[in-house]
Structure formats: structure tokens, C-alpha cells
Design a protein around this motif. Structure first.
Motif, short mmCIF file in Angstrom:
data_model
loop_
_atom_site.label_atom_id
_atom_site.label_comp_id
_atom_site.label_asym_id
_atom_site.label_seq_id
_atom_site.Cartn_x
_atom_site.Cartn_y
_atom_site.Cartn_z
N TYR A 102 -3.48 4.92 -6.37
CA TYR A 102 -4.57 4.10 -5.86
C TYR A 102 -5.90 4.33 -6.58
O TYR A 102 -6.54 3.39 -7.04
CB TYR A 102 -4.72 4.33 -4.35
CG TYR A 102 -5.75 3.43 -3.77
CD1 TYR A 102 -5.47 2.09 -3.56
CD2 TYR A 102 -7.01 3.90 -3.48
CE1 TYR A 102 -6.42 1.24 -3.07
CE2 TYR A 102 -7.98 3.04 -2.99
CZ TYR A 102 -7.68 1.72 -2.79
OH TYR A 102 -8.64 0.89 -2.32
N PHE A 120 0.81 -1.22 0.00
CA PHE A 120 0.00 0.00 0.00
C PHE A 120 0.84 1.27 0.00
O PHE A 120 0.38 2.30 -0.46
CB PHE A 120 -1.04 -0.03 1.12
CG PHE A 120 -2.15 -0.97 0.76
CD1 PHE A 120 -3.04 -0.65 -0.25
CD2 PHE A 120 -2.27 -2.20 1.37
CE1 PHE A 120 -4.03 -1.53 -0.64
CE2 PHE A 120 -3.27 -3.09 1.01
CZ PHE A 120 -4.15 -2.75 0.00
N LYS A 130 -19.33 1.03 -3.47
CA LYS A 130 -19.22 1.83 -2.23
C LYS A 130 -20.52 2.57 -1.94
O LYS A 130 -20.92 2.70 -0.79
CB LYS A 130 -18.03 2.80 -2.33
CG LYS A 130 -16.69 2.07 -2.22
CD LYS A 130 -15.51 2.95 -2.59
CE LYS A 130 -14.22 2.12 -2.55
NZ LYS A 130 -13.10 2.79 -3.23
N MET A 161 -1.59 6.21 2.90
CA MET A 161 -2.99 6.17 2.45
C MET A 161 -3.79 7.26 3.14
O MET A 161 -4.62 7.92 2.51
CB MET A 161 -3.60 4.79 2.73
CG MET A 161 -3.00 3.66 1.93
SD MET A 161 -3.26 3.79 0.14
CE MET A 161 -4.89 3.07 -0.02
N ALA A 221 -9.56 0.65 7.58
CA ALA A 221 -8.83 0.47 6.32
C ALA A 221 -9.34 1.49 5.30
O ALA A 221 -9.41 1.21 4.11
CB ALA A 221 -8.97 -0.96 5.79
N ASP A 242 -6.66 3.80 9.40
CA ASP A 242 -5.86 3.01 8.46
C ASP A 242 -4.48 2.80 9.07
O ASP A 242 -3.97 3.67 9.77
CB ASP A 242 -5.74 3.73 7.10
CG ASP A 242 -5.32 2.78 5.99
OD1 ASP A 242 -6.16 2.43 5.14
OD2 ASP A 242 -4.13 2.38 5.98
N ILE A 243 -3.89 1.67 8.77
CA ILE A 243 -2.57 1.36 9.33
C ILE A 243 -1.47 2.12 8.60
O ILE A 243 -0.38 2.31 9.11
CB ILE A 243 -2.34 -0.17 9.26
CG1 ILE A 243 -1.35 -0.61 10.33
CG2 ILE A 243 -1.93 -0.62 7.88
CD1 ILE A 243 -1.38 -2.11 10.59
N ASN A 244 -1.78 2.60 7.41
CA ASN A 244 -0.75 3.17 6.55
C ASN A 244 -0.90 4.69 6.41
O ASN A 244 -1.90 5.18 5.87
CB ASN A 244 -0.85 2.48 5.17
CG ASN A 244 0.28 2.87 4.26
OD1 ASN A 244 0.61 4.04 4.10
ND2 ASN A 244 0.88 1.87 3.65
N ALA A 285 -13.95 -1.52 3.81
CA ALA A 285 -14.10 -1.74 2.37
C ALA A 285 -12.75 -2.15 1.78
O ALA A 285 -11.77 -1.42 1.92
CB ALA A 285 -14.61 -0.47 1.67
N PHE A 286 -12.71 -3.30 1.17
CA PHE A 286 -11.49 -3.81 0.55
C PHE A 286 -10.32 -3.76 1.52
O PHE A 286 -9.20 -3.38 1.15
CB PHE A 286 -11.17 -3.03 -0.74
CG PHE A 286 -12.33 -3.01 -1.70
CD1 PHE A 286 -12.83 -4.19 -2.23
CD2 PHE A 286 -12.95 -1.81 -2.04
CE1 PHE A 286 -13.92 -4.18 -3.10
CE2 PHE A 286 -14.04 -1.80 -2.91
CZ PHE A 286 -14.52 -2.98 -3.44
N GLY A 291 -4.01 3.44 12.72
CA GLY A 291 -4.19 2.35 13.67
C GLY A 291 -4.42 1.03 12.98
O GLY A 291 -4.69 0.97 11.78
N ASP A 292 -4.32 -0.03 13.78
CA ASP A 292 -4.42 -1.40 13.28
C ASP A 292 -5.82 -1.95 13.56
O ASP A 292 -6.28 -1.92 14.70
CB ASP A 292 -3.36 -2.25 14.00
CG ASP A 292 -3.29 -3.67 13.48
OD1 ASP A 292 -4.18 -4.07 12.69
OD2 ASP A 292 -2.34 -4.38 13.87
N ALA A 293 -6.45 -2.46 12.52
CA ALA A 293 -7.79 -3.04 12.65
C ALA A 293 -7.84 -4.16 13.68
O ALA A 293 -8.89 -4.44 14.25
CB ALA A 293 -8.24 -3.59 11.29
N THR A 324 -8.07 6.23 1.92
CA THR A 324 -8.27 7.27 0.92
C THR A 324 -9.57 8.04 1.14
O THR A 324 -9.87 8.97 0.41
CB THR A 324 -8.30 6.66 -0.50
OG1 THR A 324 -9.31 5.66 -0.51
CG2 THR A 324 -6.97 6.05 -0.85
#
Ligand code: SAM
Length: 261
Positions: free
Chosen positions: A28, A21, A44, A108, A63, A103-105, A150-151, A132-134, A66
Motif C-alpha cells: 500500500y 484492499f 494528508k 489494513m 477508512a 477500517d473495515i479491513n 482520506a481516500f 468497522g464499517d463507515a 494504515t
């Protein structure tokens, strides 16, 4: 499989996803449109219409780097609000609307924040960006009216942990919704879809994003994700009730939902 990702161990998976990612972030939106022929927008929309957002809600989009899902939720709430513009009760509620994008990233999230600025939502207090981590959320128990992913759940290391965390942070009456690439079982269409995903997508990744490996990984991760019925039973095992799913485009994508009662 022929791609050599079979041996990826658990610890390596999260690193791999991080790398994928980070590489993918800047291309993206373009790649989503290319790969799904623009359909991800409709999927979506469908996800958000199933959520039935309302002014004052506390929502967590996991997650959601974007911001694609979060923007739709906010638009849906704002359109309800415009309809009741003169109503002071609704104004108060709007003040309290919170849509957390987790989101972990960070790359993104940055893409998402920039898009919020472009849309004139940079100052909107309803949108909150959280890294953060799901699998280990920083949100309190029973604090959310809704949860979407989503995805995203396809890429995590432990799906069960993500579901347990979703259940934990939702209030009673709160809805869990997952939009994910899933499994096509319709003859002929399945063969065509396999051909598309194994041949065309890595090629597109190479040509459009200059990154074949990341897109090969994405295709492989779809194959490994549990089929619709299995994923539904995992959601129920996490404690959710009224678990159901809807296939879109013959199962290319599925929306699963569950209620915390
Ligand atoms: N929800 C967005 C959408 O539909 O356009 C983004 C989906 S993107 C395919 C998957 C996202 O999941 C990436 O932004 C990635 O960083 C994030 N992700 C992967 N593992 C995660 C985890 N353990 N916790 C939170 N986010 C994660």
C-alpha cells in the motif's frame, strides 16, 4: 467503460473493495508513493492542518487502516503539547486524547498497527484501532470533535449512509473532512491526467504490486465518484453547514469540509 466494471452490482461492490484492499495492503505505502509521486503525504498534511487538532480531542479517522492520517494528527497534538510541556492542564488533556482509527479491513489495520510499533507508538493510549464499517459506526451519537476520511469514501457502497453516520457521531461544533481523488476539468491537464490514470496506473499496479485488476478498479472508482459540487451538496444534505471544498493539483484531489452546528 472498457474495463467491464460497469456491471458491478451493489452487493458485489463491498466484496470487491474487500478483495482489492486485502491484495493491496502489503504494497500500500509503496504504491501510494509511486502513483502520487509522493504527493499524498502533502495532501494528508493539508487535511490535518485544516482539522486543527488539539490536546484532549476525540477524533475518528474512518477508512484509516494504515494510520497515515492518525499519526499526523497525533504528531500535531504532541507538538502542541511539547510547546506547553510544563502545563499540568495540558497534561490532563493529553490523557484524554483519543484518535480512533476505523477500517473495515483487518489487513489494513494490521499494517497500521505495525507502523505504530515501528514509530514507537505501540503503547500510546491515544491511538485506538477499531474494525468497522463507515456505513454503520459503532460509536455513540455526539461523541467526536473531528471526523476525517482520506481516500476512503470513494470506495463505500452508500456515500449518503457514511455522511449520515459522520454527522451522527460528531459533536456540535465538530468538523467533517474528506480527502478524496476527484475530477480535473482543466483542458490539456485533464487529457494528460486521463492518460496517466487509464494507462500508467494499471501498468504500475501490474509491475510494482503484481496486481493490475485492483488498480484498474481504483482508476474506475475515481471516474464514478461524484464531482466536487455534487459531493459538496451531498454533505450539506446530510445536515452539515458551511460546506466548502478546496481543489489540490487542479482537482486531482479535493478536500471537502462541513461543520455540525
Ligand atoms: N486513509 C488511508 C490513507 O489515506 O492512506 C487508507 C485509504 S485506502 C485507499 C481505503 C481504505 O478504506 C481501505 O483501508 C479500506 O479497507 C477502507 N474501506 C473501504 N470500505 C470501507 C468501509 N465501508 N468502512 C470502513 N473502511 C472502508
Amino acid at each position: 467503460t472498457s474495463f467491464g466494471f460497469k456491471e458491478v452490482r451493489e452487493e458485489e461492490k463491498s466484496q470487491m473493495v474487500g478483495k482489492v484492499f486485502s491484495n493491496v495492503a502489503s504494497n500500500y505505502d509503496l504504491m501510494n508513493d509511486f502513483m502520487s509521486a509522493g504527493l499524498h503525504r502533502l495532501w494528508k498534511d493539508r487535511l490535518v492542518s485544516k482539522l486543527s487538532p488539539f490536546p484532549g480531542m476525540k477524533h475518528l479517522d474512518v477508512a484509516g487502516g494504515t494510520g497515515d492520517v492518525a499519526f499526523r494528527i497525533l504528531e500535531s497534538i504532541n507538538s502542541i503539547r511539547r510547546r506547553a510541556l510544563q502545563d499540568p492542564i495540558n497534561d490532563d488533556l493529553q490523557e484524554e486524547t483519543r484518535i480512533y482509527v476505523c477500517d473495515i479491513n483487518q489487513n489494513m489495520l494490521n499494517v497500521g498497527k505495525n507502523r505504530a510499533l515501528e514509530r514507537g507508538l505501540g503503547e500510546d493510549k491515544s491511538l485506538v484501532w477499531v474494525q468497522g464499517d463507515a456505513e454503520a459506526l459503532s460509536f455513540e451519537d455526539n461523541s467526536m470533535d473531528g471526523y476525517t476520511i482520506a481516500f476512503g469514501i470513494r470506495n463505500v457502497t452508500h456515500i449518503e449512509k457514511v455522511l449520515t453516520e459522520a454527522y451522527r457521531v460528531l459533536k456540535r461544533g465538530g468538523r467533517f473532512l474528506s480527502l478524496e481523488l476527484s475530477h480535473v476539468e482543466i483542458p490539456v491537464f485533464k487529457e494528460l491526467y486521463d492518460l496517466y490514470s487509464f494507462s500508467v496506473i494499471p501498468r504500475l499496479g501490474e509491475v510494482v504490486a503484481g496486481d493490475r485488476e485492483s488498480y484498474q478498479y481504483l482508476v474506475e472508482s475515481i471516474r464514478r465518484f461524484p464531482p466536487q459540487e455534487k459531493f459538496a451538496s451531498m454533505i450539506a444534505d446530510a445536515g452539515f453547514q458551511k460546506v466548502e471544498y478546496e481543489n489540490l493539483v487542479g482537482g486531482v484531489v479535493a478536500i471537502h469540509s462541513g461543520l455540525k452546528i
